[in-house]
Scaffold this motif. Structure first.
Motif, short mmCIF file in Angstrom:
data_model
loop_
_atom_site.label_atom_id
_atom_site.label_comp_id
_atom_site.label_asym_id
_atom_site.label_seq_id
_atom_site.Cartn_x
_atom_site.Cartn_y
_atom_site.Cartn_z
N SER A 1 0.82 -1.21 0.00
CA SER A 1 0.00 0.00 0.00
C SER A 1 0.85 1.26 0.00
O SER A 1 1.98 1.26 0.48
N ASN A 2 0.26 2.34 -0.49
CA ASN A 2 0.83 3.67 -0.34
C ASN A 2 0.14 4.27 0.87
O ASN A 2 -1.09 4.22 0.98
N VAL A 3 0.92 4.81 1.80
CA VAL A 3 0.38 5.30 3.06
C VAL A 3 0.92 6.70 3.38
O VAL A 3 1.93 7.11 2.82
N THR A 4 0.24 7.39 4.28
CA THR A 4 0.75 8.63 4.85
C THR A 4 0.93 8.38 6.34
O THR A 4 -0.02 7.97 7.02
N SER B 1 4.08 10.64 2.64
CA SER B 1 3.47 9.53 1.89
C SER B 1 4.55 8.74 1.17
O SER B 1 5.51 9.31 0.66
N THR C 1 -5.99 2.85 9.69
CA THR C 1 -5.98 4.31 9.62
C THR C 1 -6.42 4.90 10.96
O THR C 1 -7.40 4.46 11.55
N SER D 1 -3.25 7.86 6.82
CA SER D 1 -4.17 7.37 5.77
C SER D 1 -3.52 6.28 4.95
O SER D 1 -2.32 6.16 4.87
N ASN E 1 -3.54 5.52 1.14
CA ASN E 1 -3.87 6.31 -0.06
C ASN E 1 -4.30 5.44 -1.24
O ASN E 1 -3.83 4.39 -1.44
#
Length: 154
Positions: A72-75, A97, A116, A152, A154
């Motif tokens: 996943s792409n996350v912040t 991110s 999240t 989050s 993303n």
């Protein structure tokens, strides 16, 4: 012949000294890091889970939103420090991110423990971070501790 024998002995001695220096650079930090992490946890009265890979993690708040996968792409907002408490990196409260497949193994494995809104601590031994070698000011063999908040997926 005498000089050739002396040269061979000197060369053998040089090679054995050189290879012993290489062995010092390739120290196995796994057991050393594990003891340092457990000592840190005890000293700070913390209880952590340990994964099969050797990652220690503490879930302070599990979160209620989406749970990321390892790709996943996350912040994430974070603060990174050593067991001494010295901070080596920190994001803003807004976080940064990135793809979880583009970071150290300890983050790829550890961030998916949170949903999240979740937060906690990752205690990452060297073999799940930068290994035995210095990396951008982080000494080889270092344990990296991160206070993390998953903002989050993303």
């Amino acid at each position: 012949m005498k000089h050739l024998l002396s040269a061979l002995v000197a060369l053998t001695l040089f090679i054995s000294c050189s290879s012993s220096n290489d062995k010092e650079e390739n120290i196995d930090y796994v057991a050393r890091n594990d003891k340092e992490i457990t000592d840190y946890l005890a000293k700070n009265n913390l209880t952590a889970q340990k994964s099969e890979s050797g990652l220690y993690y503490i879930i302070k708040e599990p979160g209620t939103g989406t749970q990321p996968s390892t790709t996943s792409n996350v912040t994430v907002a974070y603060k990174g420090y050593y067991t001494s408490g010295t901070i080596f990196d920190q994001s803003s409260d807004a976080g940064i991110s990135f793809g979880l497949n583009q970071v150290i193994k300890g983050w790829t494995e550890g961030i998916p423990y949170f949903k999240t809104g979740g937060s906690g601590i990752l205690l990452i031994p060297a073999h799940l971070a930068y290994g035995n070698y210095d990396y951008r000011g982080i000494p080889g063999g270092s344990i990296l501790i991160f206070d993390v908040k998953l903002i989050s997926v993303n």
